[in-house]
Design a protein around this motif. Structure first.
Motif, mmCIF file in Angstrom:
data_model
loop_
_atom_site.group_PDB
_atom_site.id
_atom_site.type_symbol
_atom_site.label_atom_id
_atom_site.label_comp_id
_atom_site.label_asym_id
_atom_site.label_seq_id
_atom_site.Cartn_x
_atom_site.Cartn_y
_atom_site.Cartn_z
ATOM 1 N N ARG A 155 0.857 -1.178 0.000
ATOM 2 C CA ARG A 155 0.000 0.000 0.000
ATOM 3 C C ARG A 155 0.896 1.232 0.000
ATOM 4 O O ARG A 155 1.857 1.301 0.761
ATOM 5 N N ILE A 156 0.579 2.180 -0.864
ATOM 6 C CA ILE A 156 1.312 3.442 -0.871
ATOM 7 C C ILE A 156 0.317 4.581 -0.753
ATOM 8 O O ILE A 156 -0.843 4.455 -1.130
ATOM 9 N N ASN A 157 0.790 5.669 -0.208
ATOM 10 C CA ASN A 157 -0.020 6.868 -0.085
ATOM 11 C C ASN A 157 0.685 7.984 -0.839
ATOM 12 O O ASN A 157 1.670 8.538 -0.353
ATOM 13 N N ALA A 158 0.191 8.256 -2.030
ATOM 14 C CA ALA A 158 0.783 9.305 -2.859
ATOM 15 C C ALA A 158 0.504 10.658 -2.230
ATOM 16 O O ALA A 158 -0.567 10.896 -1.687
ATOM 17 N N ALA A 159 1.470 11.531 -2.328
ATOM 18 C CA ALA A 159 1.357 12.835 -1.657
ATOM 19 C C ALA A 159 1.342 14.003 -2.632
ATOM 20 O O ALA A 159 1.465 15.142 -2.213
ATOM 21 N N SER A 160 1.193 13.724 -3.919
ATOM 22 C CA SER A 160 1.259 14.791 -4.920
ATOM 23 C C SER A 160 0.110 15.776 -4.808
ATOM 24 O O SER A 160 0.263 16.946 -5.107
ATOM 25 N N GLY A 161 -1.051 15.276 -4.460
ATOM 26 C CA GLY A 161 -2.196 16.162 -4.319
ATOM 27 C C GLY A 161 -3.023 16.340 -5.569
ATOM 28 O O GLY A 161 -4.134 16.848 -5.505
ATOM 29 N N ASP A 162 -2.506 15.927 -6.730
ATOM 30 C CA ASP A 162 -3.333 16.004 -7.932
ATOM 31 C C ASP A 162 -3.315 14.655 -8.649
ATOM 32 O O ASP A 162 -2.461 13.814 -8.403
ATOM 33 N N ARG A 163 -4.288 14.467 -9.519
ATOM 34 C CA ARG A 163 -4.474 13.180 -10.177
ATOM 35 C C ARG A 163 -3.220 12.720 -10.929
ATOM 36 O O ARG A 163 -2.766 11.586 -10.759
ATOM 37 N N ASP A 164 -2.667 13.594 -11.775
ATOM 38 C CA ASP A 164 -1.492 13.208 -12.562
ATOM 39 C C ASP A 164 -0.309 12.861 -11.665
ATOM 40 O O ASP A 164 0.389 11.874 -11.895
ATOM 41 N N GLY A 165 -0.083 13.654 -10.656
ATOM 42 C CA GLY A 165 1.020 13.387 -9.740
ATOM 43 C C GLY A 165 0.831 12.092 -8.976
ATOM 44 O O GLY A 165 1.774 11.321 -8.790
ATOM 45 N N ASN A 166 -0.392 11.843 -8.542
ATOM 46 C CA ASN A 166 -0.684 10.593 -7.831
ATOM 47 C C ASN A 166 -0.447 9.388 -8.735
ATOM 48 O O ASN A 166 0.127 8.382 -8.300
ATOM 49 N N GLN A 167 -0.860 9.496 -9.980
ATOM 50 C CA GLN A 167 -0.647 8.390 -10.913
ATOM 51 C C GLN A 167 0.843 8.171 -11.176
ATOM 52 O O GLN A 167 1.298 7.028 -11.244
ATOM 53 N N ARG A 168 1.589 9.253 -11.294
ATOM 54 C CA ARG A 168 3.047 9.124 -11.489
ATOM 55 C C ARG A 168 3.701 8.454 -10.285
ATOM 56 O O ARG A 168 4.567 7.593 -10.429
ATOM 57 N N GLU A 169 3.294 8.855 -9.085
ATOM 58 C CA GLU A 169 3.866 8.242 -7.877
ATOM 59 C C GLU A 169 3.553 6.755 -7.803
ATOM 60 O O GLU A 169 4.412 5.950 -7.428
ATOM 61 N N ALA A 170 2.327 6.383 -8.156
ATOM 62 C CA ALA A 170 1.948 4.968 -8.136
ATOM 63 C C ALA A 170 2.755 4.180 -9.159
ATOM 64 O O ALA A 170 3.247 3.080 -8.867
ATOM 65 N N ALA A 171 2.912 4.737 -10.352
ATOM 66 C CA ALA A 171 3.697 4.062 -11.387
ATOM 67 C C ALA A 171 5.152 3.912 -10.955
ATOM 68 O O ALA A 171 5.763 2.851 -11.148
ATOM 69 N N GLN A 172 5.707 4.953 -10.350
ATOM 70 C CA GLN A 172 7.097 4.877 -9.889
ATOM 71 C C GLN A 172 7.238 3.837 -8.780
ATOM 72 O O GLN A 172 8.220 3.090 -8.737
ATOM 73 N N ALA A 173 6.264 3.767 -7.884
ATOM 74 C CA ALA A 173 6.300 2.769 -6.812
ATOM 75 C C ALA A 173 6.266 1.354 -7.389
ATOM 76 O O ALA A 173 6.962 0.458 -6.891
ATOM 77 N N ALA A 174 5.488 1.154 -8.453
ATOM 78 C CA ALA A 174 5.428 -0.160 -9.094
ATOM 79 C C ALA A 174 6.773 -0.519 -9.715
ATOM 80 O O ALA A 174 7.269 -1.648 -9.553
ATOM 81 N N LEU A 175 7.380 0.423 -10.406
ATOM 82 C CA LEU A 175 8.691 0.164 -11.011
ATOM 83 C C LEU A 175 9.760 -0.070 -9.945
ATOM 84 O O LEU A 175 10.623 -0.941 -10.105
ATOM 85 N N ASP A 176 9.684 0.673 -8.857
ATOM 86 C CA ASP A 176 10.632 0.479 -7.755
ATOM 87 C C ASP A 176 10.482 -0.913 -7.145
ATOM 88 O O ASP A 176 11.475 -1.581 -6.846
ATOM 89 N N MET A 177 9.239 -1.345 -6.971
ATOM 90 C CA MET A 177 8.998 -2.677 -6.413
ATOM 91 C C MET A 177 9.572 -3.752 -7.330
ATOM 92 O O MET A 177 10.229 -4.689 -6.864
ATOM 93 N N LEU A 178 9.342 -3.611 -8.620
ATOM 94 C CA LEU A 178 9.890 -4.571 -9.581
ATOM 95 C C LEU A 178 11.420 -4.549 -9.545
ATOM 96 O O LEU A 178 12.059 -5.614 -9.525
ATOM 97 N N GLY A 179 12.016 -3.376 -9.505
ATOM 98 C CA GLY A 179 13.464 -3.272 -9.449
ATOM 99 C C GLY A 179 14.053 -3.962 -8.223
ATOM 100 O O GLY A 179 15.051 -4.661 -8.324
ATOM 101 N N ARG A 180 13.416 -3.754 -7.068
ATOM 102 C CA ARG A 180 13.904 -4.432 -5.839
ATOM 103 C C ARG A 180 13.837 -5.941 -5.994
ATOM 104 O O ARG A 180 14.772 -6.659 -5.609
ATOM 105 N N GLN A 181 12.748 -6.432 -6.565
ATOM 106 C CA GLN A 181 12.597 -7.880 -6.727
ATOM 107 C C GLN A 181 13.608 -8.434 -7.727
ATOM 108 O O GLN A 181 14.177 -9.499 -7.499
ATOM 109 N N LEU A 182 13.851 -7.715 -8.802
ATOM 110 C CA LEU A 182 14.827 -8.176 -9.784
ATOM 111 C C LEU A 182 16.232 -8.224 -9.191
ATOM 112 O O LEU A 182 17.003 -9.137 -9.483
#
Length: 92
Positions: free
Chosen positions: A61-88
């Motif tokens: 679970r992540i809590n994006a702090a951008s405050g707007d829709r586009d920023g929240n979506q970017r934070e979620a996408a970055q969190a997904a890529l970060d999670m994949l990178g850690r696993q790899l």
């Protein structure tokens, strides 16, 4: 559990993995805004799912702090890529 949950994030990632035949798959589900969703969760709440080899299934679970829709979506996408990178890195 609902469309914004760890269970849904894992199911989405597993579905992508099965559909594409990849070793790993990631997903995001959440409340991007500008208004709250039916889930009753605050705007910026996301779950990131990961499915991998040998039955690997996890979600965060992540809590994006951008405050707007586009920023929240970017934070979620970055969190997904970060999670994949850690696993790899762990798998490598």
């Amino acid at each position: 559990k609902g469309s914004v949950s760890s269970e849904m994030a894992i199911a989405m990632a597993r579905g992508v993995q099965e559909l594409t035949g990849t070793d790993f798959a990631i997903s995001t589900t959440g409340v991007a805004g500008p208004t709250g969703g039916r889930s009753g969760l605050p705007i910026g709440t996301f779950y990131v799912g990961l499915a991998g080899p040998d039955g690997l299934e996890t979600a965060e679970r992540i809590n994006a702090a951008s405050g707007d829709r586009d920023g929240n979506q970017r934070e979620a996408a970055q969190a997904a890529l970060d999670m994949l990178g850690r696993q790899l890195r762990r798998s490598g």
